[in-house]
Design a protein around this motif. Sequence first.
Motif, PDB file in Angstrom:
ATOM      1  N   ARG A 105       1.218  -1.204   0.071  1.00  0.00           N
ATOM      2  CA  ARG A 105      -0.052   0.030   0.267  1.00  0.00           C
ATOM      3  C   ARG A 105       0.799   1.428  -0.305  1.00  0.00           C
ATOM      4  O   ARG A 105       0.681   1.997  -0.737  1.00  0.00           O
ATOM      5  CB  ARG A 105      -0.907  -0.072   0.934  1.00  0.00           C
ATOM      6  N   VAL A 106       1.899   1.298   0.428  1.00  0.00           N
ATOM      7  CA  VAL A 106       2.572   2.134   1.029  1.00  0.00           C
ATOM      8  C   VAL A 106       3.600   2.630  -0.735  1.00  0.00           C
ATOM      9  O   VAL A 106       3.420   4.130  -0.971  1.00  0.00           O
ATOM     10  CB  VAL A 106       3.792   2.339   2.188  1.00  0.00           C
ATOM     11  N   TRP A 107       3.863   1.323  -0.988  1.00  0.00           N
ATOM     12  CA  TRP A 107       4.690   1.937  -2.468  1.00  0.00           C
ATOM     13  C   TRP A 107       3.649   2.164  -3.427  1.00  0.00           C
ATOM     14  O   TRP A 107       4.135   3.274  -4.543  1.00  0.00           O
ATOM     15  CB  TRP A 107       5.303   0.668  -2.892  1.00  0.00           C
ATOM     16  N   ARG A 108       2.597   1.517  -3.077  1.00  0.00           N
ATOM     17  CA  ARG A 108       1.580   2.378  -4.022  1.00  0.00           C
ATOM     18  C   ARG A 108       0.959   3.869  -4.399  1.00  0.00           C
ATOM     19  O   ARG A 108       1.231   4.239  -5.692  1.00  0.00           O
ATOM     20  CB  ARG A 108      -0.219   1.287  -4.100  1.00  0.00           C
ATOM     21  N   VAL A 109       1.383   3.877  -2.959  1.00  0.00           N
ATOM     22  CA  VAL A 109       0.907   5.672  -3.095  1.00  0.00           C
ATOM     23  C   VAL A 109       1.796   6.349  -3.316  1.00  0.00           C
ATOM     24  O   VAL A 109       1.639   7.651  -3.935  1.00  0.00           O
ATOM     25  CB  VAL A 109       0.162   5.651  -1.793  1.00  0.00           C
ATOM     26  N   THR A 110       3.380   5.791  -2.110  1.00  0.00           N
ATOM     27  CA  THR A 110       4.194   6.684  -2.824  1.00  0.00           C
ATOM     28  C   THR A 110       5.165   6.785  -4.144  1.00  0.00           C
ATOM     29  O   THR A 110       5.252   8.030  -4.993  1.00  0.00           O
ATOM     30  CB  THR A 110       6.372   6.703  -2.253  1.00  0.00           C
ATOM     31  N   ALA A 111       5.359   5.736  -5.314  1.00  0.00           N
ATOM     32  CA  ALA A 111       6.007   5.568  -6.515  1.00  0.00           C
ATOM     33  C   ALA A 111       4.507   5.094  -6.831  1.00  0.00           C
ATOM     34  O   ALA A 111       5.102   5.247  -8.946  1.00  0.00           O
ATOM     35  CB  ALA A 111       6.485   4.024  -5.751  1.00  0.00           C
ATOM     36  N   ASP A 112       3.620   5.441  -7.243  1.00  0.00           N
ATOM     37  CA  ASP A 112       2.351   5.501  -8.243  1.00  0.00           C
ATOM     38  C   ASP A 112       2.898   3.890  -9.318  1.00  0.00           C
ATOM     39  O   ASP A 112       2.428   4.420  -9.562  1.00  0.00           O
ATOM     40  CB  ASP A 112       2.129   6.938  -8.691  1.00  0.00           C
ATOM     41  N   GLU A 113       2.988   3.343  -8.279  1.00  0.00           N
ATOM     42  CA  GLU A 113       3.079   1.733  -9.056  1.00  0.00           C
ATOM     43  C   GLU A 113       2.774   0.657  -8.912  1.00  0.00           C
ATOM     44  O   GLU A 113       2.389   0.655  -7.312  1.00  0.00           O
ATOM     45  CB  GLU A 113       4.559   1.310  -9.478  1.00  0.00           C
ATOM     46  N   ASP A 114       2.018  -0.251  -9.007  1.00  0.00           N
ATOM     47  CA  ASP A 114       1.537  -1.668  -8.050  1.00  0.00           C
ATOM     48  C   ASP A 114       2.855  -2.405  -7.344  1.00  0.00           C
ATOM     49  O   ASP A 114       2.211  -3.041  -6.450  1.00  0.00           O
ATOM     50  CB  ASP A 114       0.887  -2.282  -9.071  1.00  0.00           C
ATOM     51  N   GLU A 115       3.421  -2.819  -8.065  1.00  0.00           N
ATOM     52  CA  GLU A 115       4.759  -3.351  -7.832  1.00  0.00           C
ATOM     53  C   GLU A 115       5.749  -2.939  -7.978  1.00  0.00           C
ATOM     54  O   GLU A 115       6.097  -1.852  -8.429  1.00  0.00           O
ATOM     55  CB  GLU A 115       5.227  -4.782  -8.174  1.00  0.00           C
ATOM     56  N   ALA A 116       7.000  -3.106  -6.703  1.00  0.00           N
ATOM     57  CA  ALA A 116       7.792  -2.702  -6.316  1.00  0.00           C
ATOM     58  C   ALA A 116       9.058  -3.162  -7.195  1.00  0.00           C
ATOM     59  O   ALA A 116       8.346  -4.258  -7.551  1.00  0.00           O
ATOM     60  CB  ALA A 116       7.748  -2.685  -5.032  1.00  0.00           C
ATOM     61  N   PRO A 117       9.614  -2.398  -7.343  1.00  0.00           N
ATOM     62  CA  PRO A 117      11.178  -3.841  -8.544  1.00  0.00           C
ATOM     63  C   PRO A 117      11.485  -5.081  -7.368  1.00  0.00           C
ATOM     64  O   PRO A 117      11.802  -4.719  -7.131  1.00  0.00           O
ATOM     65  CB  PRO A 117      11.806  -2.474  -8.472  1.00  0.00           C
ATOM     66  N   SER A 118      11.946  -5.397  -8.336  1.00  0.00           N
ATOM     67  CA  SER A 118      12.657  -6.498  -7.865  1.00  0.00           C
ATOM     68  C   SER A 118      14.685  -6.693  -8.273  1.00  0.00           C
ATOM     69  O   SER A 118      13.965  -5.608  -9.061  1.00  0.00           O
ATOM     70  CB  SER A 118      12.622  -8.026  -7.959  1.00  0.00           C
ATOM     71  N   ALA A 119      15.153  -7.225  -7.238  1.00  0.00           N
ATOM     72  CA  ALA A 119      16.350  -6.744  -7.061  1.00  0.00           C
ATOM     73  C   ALA A 119      16.986  -6.814  -8.937  1.00  0.00           C
ATOM     74  O   ALA A 119      17.894  -6.251  -9.361  1.00  0.00           O
ATOM     75  CB  ALA A 119      17.305  -7.229  -5.992  1.00  0.00           C
ATOM     76  N   THR A 120      16.133  -8.230  -9.401  1.00  0.00           N
ATOM     77  CA  THR A 120      16.150  -8.615 -10.564  1.00  0.00           C
ATOM     78  C   THR A 120      15.992  -7.895 -12.292  1.00  0.00           C
ATOM     79  O   THR A 120      16.307  -8.891 -12.827  1.00  0.00           O
ATOM     80  CB  THR A 120      16.710 -10.108 -10.717  1.00  0.00           C
ATOM     81  N   ASP A 121      15.012  -6.483 -11.859  1.00  0.00           N
ATOM     82  CA  ASP A 121      14.811  -6.067 -13.129  1.00  0.00           C
ATOM     83  C   ASP A 121      15.319  -5.413 -13.310  1.00  0.00           C
ATOM     84  O   ASP A 121      15.923  -3.824 -12.877  1.00  0.00           O
ATOM     85  CB  ASP A 121      13.740  -4.971 -12.002  1.00  0.00           C
ATOM     86  N   ALA A 122      15.777  -5.138 -14.268  1.00  0.00           N
ATOM     87  CA  ALA A 122      16.297  -4.346 -15.571  1.00  0.00           C
ATOM     88  C   ALA A 122      15.954  -3.571 -15.989  1.00  0.00           C
ATOM     89  O   ALA A 122      16.972  -2.699 -15.780  1.00  0.00           O
ATOM     90  CB  ALA A 122      16.965  -5.606 -16.923  1.00  0.00           C
ATOM     91  N   ARG A 123      15.070  -3.199 -15.958  1.00  0.00           N
ATOM     92  CA  ARG A 123      14.290  -1.920 -16.511  1.00  0.00           C
ATOM     93  C   ARG A 123      14.119  -1.066 -15.182  1.00  0.00           C
ATOM     94  O   ARG A 123      14.161   0.510 -14.982  1.00  0.00           O
ATOM     95  CB  ARG A 123      13.089  -2.092 -16.739  1.00  0.00           C
ATOM     96  N   SER A 124      14.469  -1.684 -13.745  1.00  0.00           N
ATOM     97  CA  SER A 124      14.848  -0.210 -12.323  1.00  0.00           C
ATOM     98  C   SER A 124      15.693  -0.363 -12.042  1.00  0.00           C
ATOM     99  O   SER A 124      17.007  -1.336 -12.638  1.00  0.00           O
ATOM    100  CB  SER A 124      14.246  -1.064 -11.295  1.00  0.00           C
ATOM    101  N   SER A 125      16.015   0.666 -11.963  1.00  0.00           N
ATOM    102  CA  SER A 125      17.600   1.255 -11.768  1.00  0.00           C
ATOM    103  C   SER A 125      17.655   1.678 -10.102  1.00  0.00           C
ATOM    104  O   SER A 125      16.874   1.261  -9.787  1.00  0.00           O
ATOM    105  CB  SER A 125      17.542   3.209 -11.377  1.00  0.00           C
TER     106      SER A 125
END
Length: 101
Positions: free
Chosen positions: A27-47
């Motif tokens: 819920r916190v991530w959805r509100v603060t980042a305006d994304e449904d899912e937090a990035p995983s450590a292995t997600d190449a698209r995330s910084s």
Amino acid sequence: MSKLLYKVISIGASVLGGILAGAIFKRVWRVTADEDEAPSATDARSSWSEVLIAAAIHGAIFAVVKAALDRGSATAARELTGSWPGDGDESDAAAEAERAK
């Protein structure tokens, strides 16, 4: 016997706490980042910063929920059994609380 009962209750509270912490984080991530899912450590698209910030927020929420449940379980055990189930004894806790004032 009271410490065994405390351990059983504490394990159950920990499982529920993990579920609760995960729901709070989502819920916190959805509100603060305006994304449904937090990035995983292995997600190449995330910084790096996005991944590390998400991990730090998740860890902080988990730690606070765990500490609150552990403290609440220990307090409830003391109310039910008359003895503190954790580290130290009541006289140490009373002296520590007095020093904190």
